[in-house]
Write an enzyme that holds these catalytic residues in place. Structure first.
Site, PDB file in Angstrom:
ATOM      1  N   LYS A   1       0.830  -1.204   0.000  1.00 47.01           N
ATOM      2  CA  LYS A   1       0.000   0.000   0.000  1.00 47.01           C
ATOM      3  C   LYS A   1       0.867   1.258   0.000  1.00 47.01           C
ATOM      4  O   LYS A   1       0.630   2.194  -0.750  1.00 47.01           O
ATOM      5  CB  LYS A   1      -0.954  -0.003   1.197  1.00 47.01           C
TER       6      LYS A   1
ATOM      7  N   GLU B   1       9.731  -5.702   4.545  1.00 46.37           N
ATOM      8  CA  GLU B   1       9.918  -7.023   3.981  1.00 46.37           C
ATOM      9  C   GLU B   1       9.720  -7.013   2.460  1.00 46.37           C
ATOM     10  O   GLU B   1      10.515  -7.590   1.699  1.00 46.37           O
ATOM     11  CB  GLU B   1       8.940  -8.023   4.618  1.00 46.37           C
TER      12      GLU B   1
ATOM     13  N   GLY C   1      -5.852  -4.154   4.016  1.00 48.05           N
ATOM     14  CA  GLY C   1      -5.020  -5.157   3.377  1.00 48.05           C
ATOM     15  C   GLY C   1      -5.592  -6.552   3.423  1.00 48.05           C
ATOM     16  O   GLY C   1      -5.584  -7.288   2.426  1.00 48.05           O
ATOM     17  N   ARG C   2      -6.125  -6.968   4.568  1.00 50.32           N
ATOM     18  CA  ARG C   2      -6.621  -8.340   4.700  1.00 50.32           C
ATOM     19  C   ARG C   2      -7.974  -8.530   4.011  1.00 50.32           C
ATOM     20  O   ARG C   2      -8.492  -9.642   3.967  1.00 50.32           O
ATOM     21  CB  ARG C   2      -6.694  -8.733   6.170  1.00 50.32           C
TER      22      ARG C   2
ATOM     23  N   GLU D   1      -6.148 -10.354  13.317  1.00 47.17           N
ATOM     24  CA  GLU D   1      -5.740  -8.964  13.111  1.00 47.17           C
ATOM     25  C   GLU D   1      -6.949  -8.042  13.166  1.00 47.17           C
ATOM     26  O   GLU D   1      -6.834  -6.884  13.572  1.00 47.17           O
ATOM     27  CB  GLU D   1      -5.008  -8.808  11.777  1.00 47.17           C
TER      28      GLU D   1
ATOM     29  N   HIS E   1      -3.906 -37.058  12.010  1.00 50.09           N
ATOM     30  CA  HIS E   1      -2.713 -37.788  12.432  1.00 50.09           C
ATOM     31  C   HIS E   1      -1.725 -36.855  13.132  1.00 50.09           C
ATOM     32  O   HIS E   1      -0.546 -37.195  13.266  1.00 50.09           O
ATOM     33  CB  HIS E   1      -2.070 -38.458  11.218  1.00 50.09           C
TER      34      HIS E   1
ATOM     35  N   LYS F   1       7.214  -2.991  14.367  1.00 46.18           N
ATOM     36  CA  LYS F   1       7.890  -2.413  13.202  1.00 46.18           C
ATOM     37  C   LYS F   1       8.802  -1.261  13.615  1.00 46.18           C
ATOM     38  O   LYS F   1       9.938  -1.140  13.149  1.00 46.18           O
ATOM     39  CB  LYS F   1       6.859  -1.897  12.192  1.00 46.18           C
TER      40      LYS F   1
END
Length: 540
Positions: A202, A208, A263-264, A349, A380, A502
């Site tokens: 954005k 990152e 964003g999500r 979030e 399992h 951050k």
């Protein structure tokens, strides 16, 4: 006013005391009349089917939960979101992810959204047809999406889920982690002459994402791509086009995202460009159509028969009254492998908050821990704890009735496991039944063969894993989050909890790489960790 002070909350508390020890096994066994429990508590919406019957609920439970939804203003919050009102007050923004899949010209930002989607489609068609080529004239065969959080989890989940619909000559890769191993593994598998990178951020300043983008750019140049040809291999998705151009991406290769989409919640926008490149504009449109189907159901269905509303309310029933700390998402579909990871961000979030909308702190738990793994793998691994551990973990089972792959003989086995697990968790095994299983010669095994049962679950059914059904499934969970946020009186559209790490991360990074650092700037533990890392990194 706190939600716990509402009359509907008090009524639910009293009702919980009345039925807390009731057993699902007995409710099913004691069914009378023409309509079974499964019939009463199985609903449809947006093309999906939800069986709520194996939850620890009665008709009265749902009546009281719906009363809580009305008293906390769920309908008003829902309508405000669709209308484009400011529902994210801390950032003074709307939350209009639903506008990205709306069909009406009267929908907010319709012209803007349609124009950007047309640009995406034209670009995707050019890449998929081979008319867009790399710097040597070879067609693009490798798409590398570089982003993190919502710029990675949603697109990655959808591309993996719809792999059976993907272009046969295009491979998709997703790089998010600043750990260089993430990008290095992708670089080993791609051809620089046939690679297109989509850099999604954005702000176009995300640590990152920009670290990985610069490293990929450097690699392309090292592999022979001229600097002036990098535009053939990079596009950007951002709300900050100036920074995209500054990075070196051509203006015409910039796709827009907007601050009224979190964003999500953004895979429906240009953030989903990697999806459109993989499966094509037609299937991307079908994904949007499925989400729109669920939007319409959420807006129009009565609360008593509204899938997102009931999903959210039943989640609150377990979180706030049964004190469940987590809930499990178990998709019995390898194609939905990344759905639990996507939902972790969407739910935690969004609703992992302690501050109410009025600034006061909550006096009740909010978001449960969301986790999961595809079945049958989970059986399992951790299902032992679900069956016989002392902790109650509500489960969402998700099953696709028809396979999307050619190995059809596997599918009855997969579905049998899904349905049997929910039945076993509900029924359990009594001491008497365990005694029969153990036999007369091994009474010492009996305690180990007892299953408490009464473990709740919801089963969601998709007829087939299509782009449309997947869109509806994702939107179902998006709206579930809003319902719970409304009841808890919190803001699901900000994420201030991401910021502090951050900020401190930049300080620590500077101390790791500087000629010297002041240990007194940090606590003794952090200072010792930095010092040890500096020695390993060779810093002075």
């Amino acid at each position: 006013m706190t939600t716990k002070s509402l009359s509907s909350w008090s009524a639910l508390s009293a009702h919980y005391e009345d039925i807390r020890d009731a057993r699902l096994r007995d409710w099913f066994a004691g069914e009378q009349g023409n309509e079974s429990r499964a019939e009463r508590f199985t609903l449809e919406g947006g093309g999906l089917v939800a069986d709520f019957s194996k939850n620890r609920i009665t008709d009265e439970t749902l009546r009281l939960l719906v009363a809580l939804a009305r008293e906390t203003g769920v309908e008003a919050r829902r309508d405000a979101m669709f209308a484009g009102e400011i529902v994210n007050p801390t950032e003074k923004r709307a939350a209009l992810h639903t506008a990205l899949r709306a069909t009406s010209p009267a929908a907010p930002f319709h012209a803007q959204v349609s124009a950007e989607r047309a640009r995406m489609a034209a670009f995707a068609d050019a890449v998929r047809s081979g008319s867009w080529t790399g710097y040597t004239g070879k067609r693009i065969r490798h798409i590398v999406n570089i982003g993190i959080g919502g710029s990675d989890l949603g697109p990655k989940m959808v591309v993996h889920a719809l792999a059976h619909l993907a272009h046969p000559q295009i491979s998709s890769y997703f790089v998010s982690n600043v750990d260089g191993a993430d990008l290095a593994r992708v670089l080993e598998r791609i051809d620089p002459e046939e690679t297109l990178a989509i850099v999604v951020s954005k702000t176009f300043t995300t640590l990152e994402t920009m670290t990985n983008a610069r490293s990929l750019r450097d690699w392309l140049v090292q592999q022979g791509c001229p600097e002036n040809a990098l535009a053939k291999h990079f596009v950007g998705v951002s709300a900050n086009p100036a920074e995209v151009v500054k990075f070196g991406i051509a203006q015409e290769n910039v796709f827009e995202m907007w601050d009224w989409v979190g964003g999500r919640y953004s895979l429906w926008s240009a953030v989903g460009l990697s999806i459109m490149l993989a499966v094509g504009p037609e299937h991307f449109d079908a994904l949007l159509a499925g989400a729109h189907d669920m939007d319409q159901h959420f807006r129009s269905a009565p609360l008593e028969r509204n899938l997102p509303v009931l999903m959210g309310l039943i989640g609150i029933w377990y979180r706030n009254f049964f004190d469940s700390q987590s809930y499990l998402v178990a998709p019995y579909s390898e194609a939905l492998h990344f759905l639990p990871s996507y939902l972790q961000q969407l739910e935690m979030e969004s609703n992992g908050k302690s501050a109410r909308l009025d600034g006061a702190f909550v006096d009740y738990p909010t978001s449960a821990v969301t986790w999961g793994e595809p079945g049958t793998n989970g059986q399992h691994a951790f299902f032992q704890m679900l069956h016989q551990g002392p902790t109650i973990v509500p489960i969402d089972f998700i099953a696709v009735l028809t396979p999307e792959h050619p190995l059809a003989s596997h599918h009855p086995k997969l579905l049998a496991n899904c349905f049997a697990q929910s039945e076993a968790l509900m029924l359990g095994r009594t001491v008497e039944e365990a005694t029969q299983v153990a036999g007369p010669d091994k009474p010492e095994l009996v305690p180990h063969l007892v299953f408490p049962g009464n473990r709740p679950s919801t089963t969601l059914l998709l007829d087939a894993l299509t782009a449309r059904s997947l869109g509806a499934l994702i939107a179902l969970y998006e709206h579930k989050v809003l319902v719970q946020a409304a009841v808890w009186n919190i803001n699901p559209f900000d994420q201030w909890g991401v910021e502090l790490g951050k900020i401190l991360g930049k300080v620590v990074e500077a101390d790791l790489t500087a000629p010297a650092f002041e240990a007194s700037k940090h606590d003794s533990s952090t200072s010792a960790l930095i010092a040890r890392a500096r020695r390993a990194l060779g810093s002075r």
